[in-house]
Motif scaffolding. Sequence first.
Motif, PDB file in Angstrom:
ATOM      1  N   VAL A   9       0.858  -1.188   0.000  1.00  0.00           N
ATOM      2  CA  VAL A   9       0.000   0.000   0.000  1.00  0.00           C
ATOM      3  C   VAL A   9       0.892   1.235   0.000  1.00  0.00           C
ATOM      4  O   VAL A   9       1.629   1.482   0.957  1.00  0.00           O
ATOM      5  N   GLY A  14       9.456   3.920  -1.377  1.00  0.00           N
ATOM      6  CA  GLY A  14       9.648   2.629  -0.706  1.00  0.00           C
ATOM      7  C   GLY A  14       8.752   1.540  -1.262  1.00  0.00           C
ATOM      8  O   GLY A  14       9.170   0.390  -1.400  1.00  0.00           O
ATOM      9  N   LYS A  49      14.267  20.529  -6.027  1.00  0.00           N
ATOM     10  CA  LYS A  49      15.630  20.790  -6.546  1.00  0.00           C
ATOM     11  C   LYS A  49      15.545  20.933  -8.063  1.00  0.00           C
ATOM     12  O   LYS A  49      15.004  21.907  -8.546  1.00  0.00           O
ATOM     13  N   GLY A 108       3.850   6.488   3.502  1.00  0.00           N
ATOM     14  CA  GLY A 108       4.543   7.774   3.577  1.00  0.00           C
ATOM     15  C   GLY A 108       3.966   8.712   4.624  1.00  0.00           C
ATOM     16  O   GLY A 108       3.479   8.289   5.677  1.00  0.00           O
TER      17      GLY A 108
HETATM   18  C1  FAD Z   1      10.090  17.935  -1.866  1.00  0.00           C
HETATM   19  C2  FAD Z   1      10.812  16.800  -1.189  1.00  0.00           C
HETATM   20  C3  FAD Z   1      12.191  16.729  -1.225  1.00  0.00           C
HETATM   21  C4  FAD Z   1      12.863  15.675  -0.613  1.00  0.00           C
HETATM   22  N1  FAD Z   1      14.227  15.643  -0.671  1.00  0.00           N
HETATM   23  C5  FAD Z   1      14.890  14.596  -0.103  1.00  0.00           C
HETATM   24  C6  FAD Z   1      16.309  14.516  -0.185  1.00  0.00           C
HETATM   25  O1  FAD Z   1      16.977  15.384  -0.727  1.00  0.00           O
HETATM   26  N2  FAD Z   1      16.922  13.430   0.363  1.00  0.00           N
HETATM   27  C7  FAD Z   1      16.215  12.442   0.982  1.00  0.00           C
HETATM   28  O2  FAD Z   1      16.819  11.468   1.460  1.00  0.00           O
HETATM   29  N3  FAD Z   1      14.871  12.521   1.100  1.00  0.00           N
HETATM   30  C8  FAD Z   1      14.195  13.573   0.563  1.00  0.00           C
HETATM   31  N4  FAD Z   1      12.830  13.633   0.662  1.00  0.00           N
HETATM   32  C9  FAD Z   1      12.122  12.610   1.449  1.00  0.00           C
HETATM   33  C10 FAD Z   1      11.837  11.367   0.634  1.00  0.00           C
HETATM   34  O3  FAD Z   1      11.288  11.691  -0.616  1.00  0.00           O
HETATM   35  C11 FAD Z   1      10.879  10.494   1.431  1.00  0.00           C
HETATM   36  O4  FAD Z   1      11.501  10.178   2.653  1.00  0.00           O
HETATM   37  C12 FAD Z   1      10.499   9.233   0.684  1.00  0.00           C
HETATM   38  O5  FAD Z   1       9.761   9.536  -0.469  1.00  0.00           O
HETATM   39  C13 FAD Z   1       9.709   8.296   1.583  1.00  0.00           C
HETATM   40  O6  FAD Z   1       9.292   7.192   0.852  1.00  0.00           O
HETATM   41  P1  FAD Z   1       7.965   6.423   1.275  1.00  0.00           P
HETATM   42  O7  FAD Z   1       7.794   5.308   0.287  1.00  0.00           O
HETATM   43  O8  FAD Z   1       7.987   6.128   2.720  1.00  0.00           O
HETATM   44  O9  FAD Z   1       6.798   7.487   1.066  1.00  0.00           O
HETATM   45  P2  FAD Z   1       6.343   8.246  -0.237  1.00  0.00           P
HETATM   46  O10 FAD Z   1       7.408   8.295  -1.270  1.00  0.00           O
HETATM   47  O11 FAD Z   1       5.758   9.533   0.211  1.00  0.00           O
HETATM   48  O12 FAD Z   1       5.166   7.339  -0.830  1.00  0.00           O
HETATM   49  C14 FAD Z   1       3.973   7.093  -0.135  1.00  0.00           C
HETATM   50  C15 FAD Z   1       2.856   6.914  -1.156  1.00  0.00           C
HETATM   51  O13 FAD Z   1       1.741   6.282  -0.539  1.00  0.00           O
HETATM   52  C16 FAD Z   1       0.553   6.892  -1.004  1.00  0.00           C
HETATM   53  N5  FAD Z   1      -0.522   6.573  -0.060  1.00  0.00           N
HETATM   54  C17 FAD Z   1      -0.676   7.059   1.194  1.00  0.00           C
HETATM   55  N6  FAD Z   1      -1.777   6.517   1.774  1.00  0.00           N
HETATM   56  C18 FAD Z   1      -2.315   5.675   0.874  1.00  0.00           C
HETATM   57  C19 FAD Z   1      -3.463   4.827   0.877  1.00  0.00           C
HETATM   58  N7  FAD Z   1      -4.254   4.741   1.942  1.00  0.00           N
HETATM   59  N8  FAD Z   1      -3.733   4.105  -0.233  1.00  0.00           N
HETATM   60  C20 FAD Z   1      -2.930   4.165  -1.331  1.00  0.00           C
HETATM   61  N9  FAD Z   1      -1.829   4.957  -1.397  1.00  0.00           N
HETATM   62  C21 FAD Z   1      -1.523   5.696  -0.301  1.00  0.00           C
HETATM   63  C22 FAD Z   1       0.954   8.353  -1.064  1.00  0.00           C
HETATM   64  O14 FAD Z   1       0.064   9.131  -1.862  1.00  0.00           O
HETATM   65  C23 FAD Z   1       2.337   8.230  -1.706  1.00  0.00           C
HETATM   66  O15 FAD Z   1       2.244   8.161  -3.108  1.00  0.00           O
HETATM   67  C24 FAD Z   1      12.128  14.679   0.056  1.00  0.00           C
HETATM   68  C25 FAD Z   1      10.730  14.757   0.114  1.00  0.00           C
HETATM   69  C26 FAD Z   1      10.069  15.798  -0.501  1.00  0.00           C
HETATM   70  C27 FAD Z   1       8.568  15.879  -0.430  1.00  0.00           C
END
Ligand code: FAD
Length: 405
Positions: A9, A14, A49, A108
């Motif tokens: 999900v 990740g 960026k 996320g």
């Molecule tokens: C503008 C920006 C710049 C960044 N720059 C850096 C950097 O320079 N270096 C670095 O290390 N990190 C950076 N980060 C942080 C990094 O992008 C995040 O830590 C990373 O994306 C986390 O990955 P994740 O898979 O946990 O969550 P995410 O990539 O946020 O993915 C989570 C996904 O789950 C979806 N979702 C949530 N709930 C549900 C649901 N109930 N059903 C279906 N889908 C759902 C969301 O919409 C999203 O698409 C940055 C973040 C941002 C926003």
Amino acid sequence: MAADRVVIVGAGQGGFQAAASLRQDGFAGRVTLLGDEPGLPYQRPPLSKAYMKDGDPKRLALRAEAFFAEAAIERVEGRAVAIDRAAARVGLADGRTLAYDQLILATGARNVVPPIAGLADAVASRAVVGLRTLGDAGLLRERIAAGGRAVVIGGGFIGLEFAAVARAAGLDVTVVEAADRLMARVVSPEISGHFLDLHRSLGVDVRPGVAATAVEPGAVTLADGDRVAGDLILLAVGVRPNAELAAEAGLGVANGVVVDGRLVTSDPAISALGDVASYPGPDGAPVRLESVQAAVDHARHIARRIATGDMADYAAVPWFWSDQGDRKLQIAGLRHPGHRTVVVPGDRLVVLSLDGDVLKAVETVNAPAPHMAARRLLAQDRALTAGEIEAAGFDLVALAKGAKV
Ligand SMILES: Cc1cc2nc3c(=O)[nH]c(=O)nc-3n(C[C@H](O)[C@H](O)[C@H](O)COP(=O)(O)OP(=O)(O)OC[C@H]3O[C@@H](n4cnc5c(N)ncnc54)[C@H](O)[C@@H]3O)c2cc1C
């Protein structure tokens, strides 16, 4: 552990990585990647960026469409609204359900909207924008193109990266930060000071130690009574984990979905990763990291367990980067506010964070070799002491050559 159907999900950094790693590790069952954002999974770091500068979407997608078909990763667009643990099914907002043997929560985080007068309405009407999604970035790019004045609420990584881009595009930029220094939650005072000087030298009006107290379309009022006009207002004061789905399913939640050393929740069929996961960090204390490294390494670890049965504990060294103006800040390890700092003598800024005498983190600016060395040194089984580093002339690169990882 035999699993035929894995449902992930969240199709962000990740979630995508978990799906790809399952296949790399030879998982032959069904892999479903459920995401509520339109389009292909994409990376967020460029949003503040390169993409904020050039608007080129080509480098954002984590893989082209064909990859998912070739790897037999089923992409489903939709929003998970419930987990029925007894039936091992995820319920979607549109009524569909997805059955799983193993479920990976990769939902996320979302932007925090603090209780500042007028802010909730301004966010709802998009007079104030956060920066989390491609859609947010597109809107902010349009507002940068319109020129004028920008106010950034929050002097953390995203706010400062955005401030540097907006300033370079010719806007008058003010950054308002309630804490008395920039990026205070994560970096040392030395690094905060370095970036304060940088942004001021670029012409950004940085105001540490001043909270925003009221927001209206076109202006932000500050605790010191000043009122700063902004044609563009960015809210960048941090995020909150999307952990409601887990909480409502009765899983442990405390600043994120609580997982053990193997990144498993209180339900052995459900794992969590990345921004939404609170895991036992390098010191054993629970930590929730918002970084590409955590999302990717968590995903690889969970995929390996599901695909191969490897029950090892997660132990990757955290690392992070941020690009602001012409500076690349890199951080290896985890800093705590109680750590003492030592600035390494030399022409590049390298800051050691020490717990007593033991090295815990290294921050570098435009110094990739010491950063890579620090990651290697922190991955060793044994602790490295300040005395050893000093005896080696603070040469982290030389020390890393002899490191046993
Ligand atoms: C503008 C920006 C710049 C960044 N720059 C850096 C950097 O320079 N270096 C670095 O290390 N990190 C950076 N980060 C942080 C990094 O992008 C995040 O830590 C990373 O994306 C986390 O990955 P994740 O898979 O946990 O969550 P995410 O990539 O946020 O993915 C989570 C996904 O789950 C979806 N979702 C949530 N709930 C549900 C649901 N109930 N059903 C279906 N889908 C759902 C969301 O919409 C999203 O698409 C940055 C973040 C941002 C926003």
